[in-house]
Motif scaffolding. Structure first.
Motif, PDB file in Angstrom:
ATOM      1  N   MET A  63      10.012  -7.712  -8.222  1.00 15.06           N
ATOM      2  CA  MET A  63       8.813  -8.169  -8.937  1.00 15.06           C
ATOM      3  C   MET A  63       8.180  -6.964  -9.609  1.00 15.06           C
ATOM      4  O   MET A  63       8.057  -5.908  -9.000  1.00 15.06           O
ATOM      5  CB  MET A  63       7.812  -8.807  -7.968  1.00 15.06           C
ATOM      6  N   THR A  64       7.771  -7.107 -10.865  1.00 15.12           N
ATOM      7  CA  THR A  64       7.270  -5.962 -11.629  1.00 15.12           C
ATOM      8  C   THR A  64       5.879  -6.222 -12.186  1.00 15.12           C
ATOM      9  O   THR A  64       5.646  -7.223 -12.884  1.00 15.12           O
ATOM     10  CB  THR A  64       8.221  -5.625 -12.790  1.00 15.12           C
ATOM     11  N   ILE A  65       4.962  -5.311 -11.882  1.00  9.36           N
ATOM     12  CA  ILE A  65       3.641  -5.263 -12.519  1.00  9.36           C
ATOM     13  C   ILE A  65       3.750  -4.231 -13.632  1.00  9.36           C
ATOM     14  O   ILE A  65       3.964  -3.049 -13.365  1.00  9.36           O
ATOM     15  CB  ILE A  65       2.553  -4.880 -11.498  1.00  9.36           C
ATOM     16  N   THR A  66       3.666  -4.662 -14.881  1.00 12.55           N
ATOM     17  CA  THR A  66       3.914  -3.772 -16.014  1.00 12.55           C
ATOM     18  C   THR A  66       2.727  -2.839 -16.243  1.00 12.55           C
ATOM     19  O   THR A  66       1.647  -3.006 -15.660  1.00 12.55           O
ATOM     20  CB  THR A  66       4.181  -4.574 -17.300  1.00 12.55           C
ATOM     21  N   ASN A  67       2.920  -1.864 -17.152  1.00  9.84           N
ATOM     22  CA  ASN A  67       1.872  -0.858 -17.375  1.00  9.84           C
ATOM     23  C   ASN A  67       0.656  -1.424 -18.107  1.00  9.84           C
ATOM     24  O   ASN A  67      -0.362  -0.739 -18.220  1.00  9.84           O
ATOM     25  CB  ASN A  67       2.437   0.354 -18.127  1.00  9.84           C
ATOM     26  N   THR A  68       0.734  -2.657 -18.581  1.00  8.68           N
ATOM     27  CA  THR A  68      -0.437  -3.285 -19.210  1.00  8.68           C
ATOM     28  C   THR A  68      -1.115  -4.286 -18.279  1.00  8.68           C
ATOM     29  O   THR A  68      -2.132  -4.884 -18.644  1.00  8.68           O
ATOM     30  CB  THR A  68      -0.044  -3.994 -20.518  1.00  8.68           C
ATOM     31  N   ASP A  69      -0.570  -4.477 -17.076  1.00 10.40           N
ATOM     32  CA  ASP A  69      -1.132  -5.437 -16.120  1.00 10.40           C
ATOM     33  C   ASP A  69      -2.235  -4.795 -15.288  1.00 10.40           C
ATOM     34  O   ASP A  69      -2.117  -3.653 -14.845  1.00 10.40           O
ATOM     35  CB  ASP A  69      -0.047  -5.957 -15.166  1.00 10.40           C
ATOM     36  N   ASN A  70      -3.291  -5.564 -15.068  1.00  8.70           N
ATOM     37  CA  ASN A  70      -4.366  -5.186 -14.156  1.00  8.70           C
ATOM     38  C   ASN A  70      -4.515  -6.345 -13.172  1.00  8.70           C
ATOM     39  O   ASN A  70      -5.216  -7.310 -13.442  1.00  8.70           O
ATOM     40  CB  ASN A  70      -5.655  -4.930 -14.923  1.00  8.70           C
ATOM     41  N   VAL A  71      -3.825  -6.248 -12.056  1.00  5.49           N
ATOM     42  CA  VAL A  71      -3.682  -7.359 -11.115  1.00  5.49           C
ATOM     43  C   VAL A  71      -4.742  -7.270 -10.027  1.00  5.49           C
ATOM     44  O   VAL A  71      -4.938  -6.220  -9.418  1.00  5.49           O
ATOM     45  CB  VAL A  71      -2.277  -7.351 -10.488  1.00  5.49           C
ATOM     46  N   LEU A  72      -5.415  -8.394  -9.776  1.00  3.62           N
ATOM     47  CA  LEU A  72      -6.344  -8.492  -8.661  1.00  3.62           C
ATOM     48  C   LEU A  72      -5.938  -9.677  -7.796  1.00  3.62           C
ATOM     49  O   LEU A  72      -5.873 -10.812  -8.268  1.00  3.62           O
ATOM     50  CB  LEU A  72      -7.781  -8.693  -9.145  1.00  3.62           C
ATOM     51  N   VAL A  73      -5.629  -9.400  -6.526  1.00 12.04           N
ATOM     52  CA  VAL A  73      -5.392 -10.445  -5.537  1.00 12.04           C
ATOM     53  C   VAL A  73      -6.588 -10.423  -4.594  1.00 12.04           C
ATOM     54  O   VAL A  73      -6.766  -9.454  -3.858  1.00 12.04           O
ATOM     55  CB  VAL A  73      -4.088 -10.205  -4.756  1.00 12.04           C
ATOM     56  N   PRO A  74      -7.428 -11.462  -4.610  1.00 16.50           N
ATOM     57  CA  PRO A  74      -8.652 -11.408  -3.802  1.00 16.50           C
ATOM     58  C   PRO A  74      -8.418 -11.257  -2.306  1.00 16.50           C
ATOM     59  O   PRO A  74      -9.254 -10.702  -1.602  1.00 16.50           O
ATOM     60  CB  PRO A  74      -9.325 -12.753  -4.115  1.00 16.50           C
ATOM     61  N   ASP A  75      -7.285 -11.762  -1.803  1.00 17.67           N
ATOM     62  CA  ASP A  75      -7.042 -11.698  -0.360  1.00 17.67           C
ATOM     63  C   ASP A  75      -5.730 -10.961  -0.087  1.00 17.67           C
ATOM     64  O   ASP A  75      -5.481  -9.916  -0.663  1.00 17.67           O
ATOM     65  CB  ASP A  75      -7.040 -13.110   0.224  1.00 17.67           C
ATOM     66  N   MET A  76      -4.863 -11.514   0.755  1.00 13.26           N
ATOM     67  CA  MET A  76      -3.692 -10.803   1.269  1.00 13.26           C
ATOM     68  C   MET A  76      -2.514 -10.804   0.298  1.00 13.26           C
ATOM     69  O   MET A  76      -2.310 -11.755  -0.455  1.00 13.26           O
ATOM     70  CB  MET A  76      -3.228 -11.437   2.577  1.00 13.26           C
ATOM     71  N   VAL A  77      -1.717  -9.723   0.361  1.00 15.17           N
ATOM     72  CA  VAL A  77      -0.420  -9.660  -0.313  1.00 15.17           C
ATOM     73  C   VAL A  77       0.635  -9.567   0.788  1.00 15.17           C
ATOM     74  O   VAL A  77       0.816  -8.521   1.410  1.00 15.17           O
ATOM     75  CB  VAL A  77      -0.314  -8.447  -1.254  1.00 15.17           C
TER      76      VAL A  77
END
Length: 204
Positions: A63-77
């Motif tokens: 799974m890839t979060i790219t350099n333009t992604d700003n990911v927020l997961v409010p709870d658990m990963v």
């Protein structure tokens, strides 16, 4: 008046639980990118209280979060799990804990935080936690100028800090030998990076 207030409190509690949703990786977009809605069973993870579970699916174990992604997961990963890999090129924030796990020595579950990327969370449970001690075969790699910031660090797996990367723990470090977790499963390699521990911890 008391009964009405109590009823309102119960409604609020139930409503809060309804808002908590667990999103699961599907890989069905066939591109491996976090930001593609088709890679998730419920669409792109958004909303208050949501968690995500990162297991390999449909041939996609990375799974890839790219350099333009700003990911927020409010709870658990929950993950990456069972040999999956999470690549972070942008920013990832978790309001809960990041919990990579793997019960087998190979393939390991891996988080790669690449050049200038960041990951932050309430805690990093690196192959260990307070509820599960059977899956320590995980690796967290930080590369050039990458940074990880966590309040709590449970240390059961491997941590590699390369090329001016920084791993900051603000509150506590838990080191324990329970289940499969032991000194044989964990290591820290400071290959040009920096580990910042809470005040009161001494260098070993």
């Amino acid at each position: 008046v008391w009964a009405a207030a109590a009823f309102t409190g119960v409604f609020f509690l139930l409503n809060s639980r309804v808002l908590a949703v667990d999103y699961h990786w599907t890989g069905l977009a066939n591109n491996g990118q976090w930001s593609s809605a088709a890679n998730w069973d419920l669409g792109l993870p958004v909303g208050p209280g949501n968690t995500v579970t990162l297991d390999a699916a449909n041939g996609w174990s990375v799974m890839t979060i790219t350099n333009t992604d700003n990911v927020l997961v409010p709870d658990m990963v929950y993950g990456p799990e069972w040999g999956a890999t999470l690549n972070v090129f942008g920013q990832m924030r978790s309001g809960g804990f990041v919990v990579p796990v793997q019960t087998s020595v190979t393939p390991r579950s891996v988080i790669n935080v690449f050049s200038n990327a960041t990951i932050s969370a309430s805690g990093m449970l690196l192959g260990d936690s307070w509820w599960y001690h059977g899956a320590p075969y995980v690796t967290l790699n930080l590369y050039a100028n990458a940074q990880a910031n966590v309040n709590e660090f449970y240390w059961g797996g491997q941590l590699y800090l390369n090329d001016d990367s920084v791993f900051v723990v603000t509150n506590s470090v838990t080191v324990q030998a329970l289940g499969s977790v032991s000194d044989a499963t964990r290591s820290i390699n400071l290959a040009g990076g920096t580990l910042v521990l809470p005040g009161g911890y001494t260098a070993q």
